[in-house]
Scaffold this motif. Sequence first.
Motif, PDB file in Angstrom:
ATOM      1  N   ALA A 168       9.437   1.694   3.690  1.00 40.25           N
ATOM      2  CA  ALA A 168       9.923   2.540   2.928  1.00 40.25           C
ATOM      3  C   ALA A 168      11.485   2.881   3.349  1.00 40.25           C
ATOM      4  O   ALA A 168      12.199   2.991   2.106  1.00 40.25           O
ATOM      5  CB  ALA A 168       9.329   3.775   2.949  1.00 40.25           C
ATOM      6  N   ALA A 169      11.935   3.036   4.159  1.00 42.26           N
ATOM      7  CA  ALA A 169      13.507   3.228   4.696  1.00 42.26           C
ATOM      8  C   ALA A 169      14.144   2.102   4.218  1.00 42.26           C
ATOM      9  O   ALA A 169      15.119   2.299   3.705  1.00 42.26           O
ATOM     10  CB  ALA A 169      13.291   3.372   6.167  1.00 42.26           C
ATOM     11  N   ARG A 170      13.744   0.979   4.555  1.00 41.85           N
ATOM     12  CA  ARG A 170      14.430  -0.428   4.031  1.00 41.85           C
ATOM     13  C   ARG A 170      14.484  -0.361   2.361  1.00 41.85           C
ATOM     14  O   ARG A 170      15.734  -0.749   1.881  1.00 41.85           O
ATOM     15  CB  ARG A 170      13.612  -1.587   4.418  1.00 41.85           C
ATOM     16  N   GLY A 171      13.481   0.061   1.876  1.00 40.46           N
ATOM     17  CA  GLY A 171      13.772   0.132   0.457  1.00 40.46           C
ATOM     18  C   GLY A 171      14.421   1.306  -0.072  1.00 40.46           C
ATOM     19  O   GLY A 171      15.099   1.008  -1.171  1.00 40.46           O
TER      20      GLY A 171
ATOM     21  N   GLY B  59      -1.682  -3.197   3.278  1.00 41.72           N
ATOM     22  CA  GLY B  59      -0.086  -3.115   3.501  1.00 41.72           C
ATOM     23  C   GLY B  59       0.445  -4.602   4.032  1.00 41.72           C
ATOM     24  O   GLY B  59       1.481  -4.635   4.171  1.00 41.72           O
ATOM     25  N   ARG B  60      -0.558  -5.565   4.005  1.00 46.19           N
ATOM     26  CA  ARG B  60       0.096  -6.891   4.645  1.00 46.19           C
ATOM     27  C   ARG B  60       0.710  -7.894   3.596  1.00 46.19           C
ATOM     28  O   ARG B  60       1.312  -8.667   3.686  1.00 46.19           O
ATOM     29  CB  ARG B  60      -1.242  -7.616   5.220  1.00 46.19           C
ATOM     30  N   ALA B  61       0.340  -7.066   2.229  1.00 45.63           N
ATOM     31  CA  ALA B  61       1.112  -7.852   1.081  1.00 45.63           C
ATOM     32  C   ALA B  61       1.676  -6.829   0.248  1.00 45.63           C
ATOM     33  O   ALA B  61       1.305  -5.680  -0.116  1.00 45.63           O
ATOM     34  CB  ALA B  61       0.185  -8.824   0.228  1.00 45.63           C
ATOM     35  N   ASP B  62       3.059  -7.111  -0.507  1.00 44.86           N
ATOM     36  CA  ASP B  62       3.328  -6.138  -1.299  1.00 44.86           C
ATOM     37  C   ASP B  62       2.881  -6.297  -2.772  1.00 44.86           C
ATOM     38  O   ASP B  62       2.924  -5.334  -3.438  1.00 44.86           O
ATOM     39  CB  ASP B  62       5.004  -6.423  -1.571  1.00 44.86           C
TER      40      ASP B  62
ATOM     41  N   ARG C  77       2.750   3.437  -2.554  1.00 45.19           N
ATOM     42  CA  ARG C  77       3.474   2.772  -1.968  1.00 45.19           C
ATOM     43  C   ARG C  77       4.917   2.542  -2.807  1.00 45.19           C
ATOM     44  O   ARG C  77       4.715   1.980  -3.803  1.00 45.19           O
ATOM     45  CB  ARG C  77       3.353   1.450  -1.178  1.00 45.19           C
ATOM     46  N   GLN C  78       6.062   2.880  -2.525  1.00 49.52           N
ATOM     47  CA  GLN C  78       7.201   2.863  -3.373  1.00 49.52           C
ATOM     48  C   GLN C  78       7.607   1.488  -3.210  1.00 49.52           C
ATOM     49  O   GLN C  78       7.805   0.850  -2.334  1.00 49.52           O
ATOM     50  CB  GLN C  78       8.308   4.108  -2.695  1.00 49.52           C
TER      51      GLN C  78
END
Length: 301
Positions: free
Chosen positions: A77-80, A139-142, A277-278
């Motif tokens: 999320a921070a990377r996003g 969460g293993r795949a976006d 998930r954002q």
Amino acid sequence: MTLDQLRIFVAVAEHGHMTKAAERLGISQSAASAAIRALESQHGVRLFNRVGRNIELAQTGHRFLPEAKAVLDRAAAARGVLEDVSQTVAGSLSIAASQTIASYWLPRRLAAFHEAYPAVKLSVTIGNTRQVETNVLDGRADFGLVEGRTESDILRRATVDEDRPMLVVARAHPEIPTTRAGNLDIRALRWIIREGGSGTREALEDFALSQGVPPAELQIFLVLPSNEAVRQAVEAGAGATIISELVIARSLAEGSLRAVPVELPKRDFAMITHRDRQASLAQMALKAHLTGKADASASAE
């Protein structure tokens, strides 16, 4: 403790096997083992019990696993957020796709996406619909791309295309008998099918039910793990199957298979994402690219 160590720990915990986890992460088995040993040594704990050639989570590992996943989710999320602030479509995207989509529908579209967004690194894993759904939930795949139904109510679905299932047999297959009602006697056929959890098998089961035939009453001759294996078995005369037109188009054109004229409903190819998930700019750009819909994120580069 590093994010890489956490990623390796979670992968090993999910696979229960050091080598398989290392293969999924694209690292060596020795590097994965070293990361786990370092994590255990740094904190004076045992995260796994070694049982023969396999490993299983120790009690401490069970307590640590949800926390490790939460940290990785927050890091993503921070990377996003940073990508959004910079308005640069970059980063990495993991896609889980069912076999039909991954092999016949997705490659050209990902190549075109890469041309438009060369700073985005893409990785694809292949499984059946149930496996893809699980990967997105964990969460293993976006993104997930499936042709079958999904079960979780915390997933969003967006249709990206349509697919046409077809009933096919080998060119030399005898004519299929009909019932007194004039329908195909599907009980008389030997069926070659995919494993449970696949959208392809779901299409056959739905067809059987529409004909008033419980799937358990079909003559299942072979259960195979891939579309290609099913296609080749049918071409060899082993029986009949219902499968995507994308898989057998060349075989129909070459004459090694023939289509049985029966009305089968089209099915959706769908993108699934986790509603909680954002999405990053890269994720929004890929969604816009695959759905063909205008999206502000697609022009953010």
